[in-house]
Design an enzyme around this catalytic site. Structure first.
Site, PDB file in Angstrom:
ATOM      1  N   ASN A   1     -52.468 -72.144 -73.850  1.00 35.27           N
ATOM      2  CA  ASN A   1     -53.042 -70.876 -74.263  1.00 35.27           C
ATOM      3  C   ASN A   1     -52.894 -70.995 -75.665  1.00 35.27           C
ATOM      4  O   ASN A   1     -51.948 -70.991 -76.133  1.00 35.27           O
ATOM      5  CB  ASN A   1     -53.524 -69.913 -73.494  1.00 35.27           C
ATOM      6  CG  ASN A   1     -54.403 -69.192 -73.728  1.00 35.27           C
ATOM      7  OD1 ASN A   1     -55.700 -68.933 -74.290  1.00 35.27           O
ATOM      8  ND2 ASN A   1     -54.934 -68.195 -73.725  1.00 35.27           N
TER       9      ASN A   1
ATOM     10  N   ARG B   1     -63.016 -67.736 -70.701  1.00 37.28           N
ATOM     11  CA  ARG B   1     -63.001 -67.249 -69.165  1.00 37.28           C
ATOM     12  C   ARG B   1     -61.847 -67.102 -68.758  1.00 37.28           C
ATOM     13  O   ARG B   1     -60.541 -67.928 -68.851  1.00 37.28           O
ATOM     14  CB  ARG B   1     -63.300 -68.847 -68.583  1.00 37.28           C
ATOM     15  CG  ARG B   1     -65.135 -69.592 -69.735  1.00 37.28           C
ATOM     16  CD  ARG B   1     -66.139 -68.807 -68.524  1.00 37.28           C
ATOM     17  NE  ARG B   1     -65.894 -69.020 -66.881  1.00 37.28           N
ATOM     18  CZ  ARG B   1     -66.666 -68.680 -65.856  1.00 37.28           C
ATOM     19  NH1 ARG B   1     -67.448 -67.351 -66.475  1.00 37.28           N
ATOM     20  NH2 ARG B   1     -66.533 -68.252 -64.984  1.00 37.28           N
TER      21      ARG B   1
ATOM     22  N   SER C   1     -62.160 -72.765 -84.435  1.00 43.67           N
ATOM     23  CA  SER C   1     -61.791 -72.534 -85.759  1.00 43.67           C
ATOM     24  C   SER C   1     -60.318 -72.370 -85.199  1.00 43.67           C
ATOM     25  O   SER C   1     -59.566 -73.770 -86.004  1.00 43.67           O
ATOM     26  CB  SER C   1     -61.877 -71.339 -86.809  1.00 43.67           C
ATOM     27  OG  SER C   1     -60.893 -70.694 -86.302  1.00 43.67           O
TER      28      SER C   1
ATOM     29  N   HIS D   1     -53.102 -66.787 -77.462  1.00 42.56           N
ATOM     30  CA  HIS D   1     -53.557 -65.314 -77.392  1.00 42.56           C
ATOM     31  C   HIS D   1     -53.751 -64.316 -78.606  1.00 42.56           C
ATOM     32  O   HIS D   1     -52.110 -64.478 -79.059  1.00 42.56           O
ATOM     33  CB  HIS D   1     -53.101 -65.110 -75.848  1.00 42.56           C
ATOM     34  CG  HIS D   1     -53.450 -63.382 -75.594  1.00 42.56           C
ATOM     35  ND1 HIS D   1     -54.342 -63.713 -75.034  1.00 42.56           N
ATOM     36  CD2 HIS D   1     -52.717 -62.216 -75.909  1.00 42.56           C
ATOM     37  CE1 HIS D   1     -54.888 -61.976 -74.831  1.00 42.56           C
ATOM     38  NE2 HIS D   1     -53.829 -61.111 -75.551  1.00 42.56           N
TER      39      HIS D   1
HETATM   40  C1  GAR Z   1     -58.499 -66.645 -80.841  1.00 38.97           C
HETATM   41  O1  GAR Z   1     -58.446 -65.658 -82.097  1.00 38.97           O
HETATM   42  C2  GAR Z   1     -57.728 -67.127 -80.427  1.00 38.97           C
HETATM   43  O2  GAR Z   1     -56.647 -66.513 -80.386  1.00 38.97           O
HETATM   44  C3  GAR Z   1     -58.476 -65.844 -79.307  1.00 38.97           C
HETATM   45  O3  GAR Z   1     -59.883 -66.543 -79.790  1.00 38.97           O
HETATM   46  C4  GAR Z   1     -60.195 -66.720 -81.087  1.00 38.97           C
HETATM   47  C5  GAR Z   1     -60.981 -68.258 -81.285  1.00 38.97           C
HETATM   48  O4  GAR Z   1     -61.172 -68.173 -82.023  1.00 38.97           O
HETATM   49  N1  GAR Z   1     -58.792 -66.383 -78.057  1.00 38.97           N
HETATM   50  C6  GAR Z   1     -58.197 -65.430 -77.027  1.00 38.97           C
HETATM   51  O5  GAR Z   1     -58.755 -63.928 -77.271  1.00 38.97           O
HETATM   52  C7  GAR Z   1     -57.979 -66.031 -75.500  1.00 38.97           C
HETATM   53  N2  GAR Z   1     -58.172 -64.721 -75.114  1.00 38.97           N
HETATM   54  P1  GAR Z   1     -61.627 -69.227 -82.665  1.00 38.97           P
HETATM   55  O6  GAR Z   1     -62.524 -70.078 -82.197  1.00 38.97           O
HETATM   56  O7  GAR Z   1     -62.261 -69.657 -84.195  1.00 38.97           O
HETATM   57  O8  GAR Z   1     -60.871 -71.087 -82.079  1.00 38.97           O
END
Ligand code: GAR
Length: 207
Positions: free
Chosen positions: A105, A89, A13, A107
């Site tokens: 990134n 990862r 997303s 987070h």
């Molecule tokens: C997001 O909420 C991002 O902040 C998190 O994964 C989700 C990805 O959503 N990232 C982490 O946890 C990184 N360690 P998306 O695939 O719909 O963009």
């Protein structure tokens, strides 16, 4: 625009937010790479006509060899910016140093709180009244690089980890392209482990 490679593992997303909000003259998304073949974000890339590839970590014996192959694939697209968008990862120091200063990134927590996984559940269990997301430069320290920008959301009485995650994710879709656009405009850089905006250090929590 800025040659940008976006790495994903799942729904994508945030990738969709980049596609929808940044003009190709700003971010030219030259490739989307997933470590998982079933990542829905690959369909989003296909629909947008963006070259996409799967590089499965399962095909490599260890983290170092995977990251080396990943860097070779990324570099074949000659990116100026590499965006981690739900790329689940841990990256080796060798990978991080290769892209230092051009690797971002997002987070899902108000870093430095809750590095790693299960951030929403942990914010609930701690009784936090607010939660959010952080865009940061990636350094060798996991989720420890200097912050660029944060979004804040309230934690509501009836929240579950899922409802809170959704509230945070909705803010990410505005936050991440905005932070990336500062980089693309040349206003943001990493210097001596600090994030500088227009030459001045950002506060520890970012903008
Ligand atoms: C997001 O909420 C991002 O902040 C998190 O994964 C989700 C990805 O959503 N990232 C982490 O946890 C990184 N360690 P998306 O695939 O719909 O963009």
């Amino acid at each position: 625009g800025c040659r940008t490679v976006i790495l994903i593992s799942g729904s994508g997303s945030n990738l969709q937010a980049f596609i929808d909000t940044l003009h190709p003259e700003q971010a030219d998304i030259v490739a989307v790479i997933s470590n998982r073949a079933d990542a829905y974000g690959l369909e989003r890339a296909a629909r947008a006509g963006i070259p996409h590839a799967v590089l499965s970590h399962r095909d490599y014996p260890d983290r170092a060899s995977y990251d080396q192959a990943l860097a070779a694939l990324i570099d074949s697209y000659q990116p100026e910016l590499v965006i981690l968008a739900g790329f689940m990862r841990i990256l080796t120091p060798g990978f991080v140093s290769h892209y230092l200063g051009r690797l971002l990134n997002i987070h899902p927590s108000l870093l430095p709180k809750y590095t790693g996984l299960h951030t929403h559940q942990r914010a609930l269990e701690a009784g936090d009244s607010e939660h959010g997301a952080t865009v940061h430069f990636v350094t060798e320290e996991l989720d420890g690089g200097p912050a660029i920008m944060q979004s804040h959301v309230p934690v509501l009485p009836d929240d579950t980890a899922d409802s809170l995650a959704e509230r945070v994710r909705n803010t990410e879709h505005r936050l991440y392209p905005l932070a990336a656009s500062l980089y693309i405009e040349g206003r943001l850089r990493l210097e001596n482990g600090r994030a500088l905006l227009d030459g001045s250090p950002l506060p520890a929590s970012g903008l």
